[in-house]
Design an enzyme around this catalytic site. Structure first.
Site, mmCIF file in Angstrom:
data_model
loop_
_atom_site.group_PDB
_atom_site.id
_atom_site.type_symbol
_atom_site.label_atom_id
_atom_site.label_comp_id
_atom_site.label_asym_id
_atom_site.label_seq_id
_atom_site.Cartn_x
_atom_site.Cartn_y
_atom_site.Cartn_z
ATOM 1 N N ASP A 1 -4.596 0.829 -9.449
ATOM 2 C CA ASP A 1 -6.025 0.531 -9.589
ATOM 3 C C ASP A 1 -6.414 0.277 -11.046
ATOM 4 O O ASP A 1 -7.165 -0.649 -11.359
ATOM 5 C CB ASP A 1 -6.870 1.694 -9.032
ATOM 6 N N GLU B 1 0.829 -1.213 0.000
ATOM 7 C CA GLU B 1 0.000 0.000 0.000
ATOM 8 C C GLU B 1 0.860 1.258 0.000
ATOM 9 O O GLU B 1 1.841 1.346 0.737
ATOM 10 C CB GLU B 1 -0.889 -0.027 1.240
ATOM 11 N N ASP C 1 2.880 2.249 -4.975
ATOM 12 C CA ASP C 1 2.873 2.346 -6.456
ATOM 13 C C ASP C 1 3.512 3.640 -6.952
ATOM 14 O O ASP C 1 4.286 3.628 -7.906
ATOM 15 C CB ASP C 1 1.473 2.101 -7.052
HETATM 16 C C1 GLA Z 1 -5.259 4.717 -4.047
HETATM 17 C C2 GLA Z 1 -4.551 5.077 -5.343
HETATM 18 C C3 GLA Z 1 -3.548 3.983 -5.736
HETATM 19 C C4 GLA Z 1 -2.626 3.655 -4.560
HETATM 20 C C5 GLA Z 1 -3.435 3.405 -3.293
HETATM 21 C C6 GLA Z 1 -2.561 3.206 -2.089
HETATM 22 O O1 GLA Z 1 -6.073 3.590 -4.260
HETATM 23 O O2 GLA Z 1 -5.477 5.234 -6.390
HETATM 24 O O3 GLA Z 1 -2.807 4.396 -6.859
HETATM 25 O O4 GLA Z 1 -1.670 4.656 -4.372
HETATM 26 O O5 GLA Z 1 -4.326 4.467 -3.027
HETATM 27 O O6 GLA Z 1 -1.804 2.048 -2.216
#
Ligand code: GLA
Length: 392
Positions: free
Chosen positions: A181, A35, A38
């Site tokens: 995502d 988490e 990315d």
């Molecule tokens: C959100 C963002 C993702 C990622 C998560 C945390 O979902 O859209 O790109 O950074 O938070 O892991």
């Protein structure tokens, strides 16, 4: 899906006065571990879930794309294809406008069409409702373009499509998200988790389909938005920490390097805390893949708790409701591990459990949550589902 495909097609016909020519879909996601890594060029391990956005489409007569949503009645949007595509109202459709603009910039000749969406991914619930909307939009616009000019059949790779959808979110919705995502909404496979190297775009599908396992998703119903500021602040602190460490991204640092920098007074405060989380979390993803591949779910579960604690204490993106779900799950028999998932500040927690007691575990958590917060948290079980696809 609350709204069936047939209901969506009927709603399309009632709304646009013509039959839908096709239906496409794109799922929401939960991240098993990795988490806030990315946008630090790290690794993530999400699955696509059995919640999705479905889009019915048909080629239209004019030079416009009309977007409508069962989730936003009366808030219709229209994109004039004879002009530049810009953000506008209503707000929900900016994700769609951004995707249309990105596909056009990539060289796709957009065709006038009608698109109607229905979704059972809760909005703002941390399950990537926006990425599923973006990817469903792309699937519909690509299908409509191909129906008009088959030679235009898109030559867009999954990675390019994910980047187009991410850019839509940055430029049209003001949400500075990473690439996770959109990637999983496109690349998800049934019974597999996606190990994604967010720097190179390389992927590996990791088996996650053991019938003795159930993944519970517990929704705090505390709404969050990536455009709220907390997310961008974390991202900027990470970039600041990487600059102090003189590395391109926190992916390129490790624990000893961070502690040395801290001892030397180079890295301190929030930047130090954020860097500790990111570096530890990237390591946990590698360990989690090993644990999963070995079928060692207790080890996987311990990594989930480690991830949660790090997000709570060093990254400061958890909240009381998320912490409560994890603490209710921890002592319950049959639970391997639990953690918040997604960006945080609300949204959902995931709980990895043995299949047999899964229903009883869900009840224990929902009841414990209710006695603390005066309302139950909705919980559903999901398997790893298929990424975006053409339904018909
Ligand atoms: C959100 C963002 C993702 C990622 C998560 C945390 O979902 O859209 O790109 O950074 O938070 O892991």
């Amino acid at each position: 899906m609350n709204t069936s495909i047939d209901q969506l097609k009927s709603a399309f016909e009632a709304s646009f006065g013509r039959k839908a020519a096709g239906v496409v879909r794109a799922p929401g996601r939960v991240n098993l571990i990795g988490e806030h890594t990315d946008y630090n060029d790290g690794f993530v391990l999400p699955i696509a879930i059995e919640r999705q956005t479905v889009a019915a489409w048909s080629v239209g007569e004019g030079e416009a794309i009309r977007f409508r949503s069962a989730q936003a009645p009366g808030e219709d949007a229209e994109v004039d294809l004879s002009a530049d595509i810009q953000p506008g109202g209503p707000k929900w459709a900016n994700y769609c406008r951004g995707v249309a603009a990105g596909l056009r910039a990539h060289g796709l000749v957009l065709t006038g069409c009608d698109v109607m969406f229905a979704s059972d991914v809760p909005i703002g619930g941390g399950l990537s409702s926006s990425a599923s909307l973006e990817v469903a939009t792309a699937m519909a616009l690509i299908a409509a373009a191909a129906a008009t000019a088959p030679e235009s059949r898109s030559k867009i790779t999954p990675r390019e499509l994910a980047l187009i959808c991410q850019k839509a979110e940055h430029d049209f919705a003001g949400a500075p998200c990473g690439i996770m995502d959109q990637s999983i909404a496109i690349l998800g496979q049934p019974g597999r988790a996606l190990l994604l190297d967010c720097r190179s775009g390389e992927t590996r599908q990791i088996p996650f389909g053991d019938p003795n396992l159930v993944l519970l998703v517990a929704d705090t119903e505390v709404k969050h938005a990536i455009s709220d500021g907390g997310y961008a602040a974390r991202r900027d602190q990470c970039y600041g920490a990487a600059a102090r460490l003189a590395v391109p991204a926190l992916r390129d640092a490790d624990g000893p390097r961070i502690e040395q920098a801290a001892a030397a007074g180079l890295l301190a405060g929030k930047e130090l805390m954020r860097a500790r989380h990111v570096v530890g979390e990237i390591e946990r993803v590698g360990q989690a893949v090993e644990a999963l591949s070995a079928g060692d779910y207790p080890a996987f579960g311990r990594l989930m708790y480690g991830s949660h604690e790090s997000l709570r204490d060093d990254y400061e993106v958890s909240c009381d409701e998320l912490d409560a779900i994890v603490e209710l799950a921890r002592p319950t028999g049959g639970v391997y591990g639990a953690r918040m998932t997604g960006g945080g500040f609300g949204g959902c927690a995931i709980v990895l459990v043995q299949a047999d007691p899964a229903a009883a575990i869900a009840e224990t958590i929902a009841a414990g949550f209710a006695s603390r917060f005066g309302r139950r948290c909705p919980i559903f079980a999901t398997r790893a589902a298929q990424g975006a696809s053409v339904v018909e």
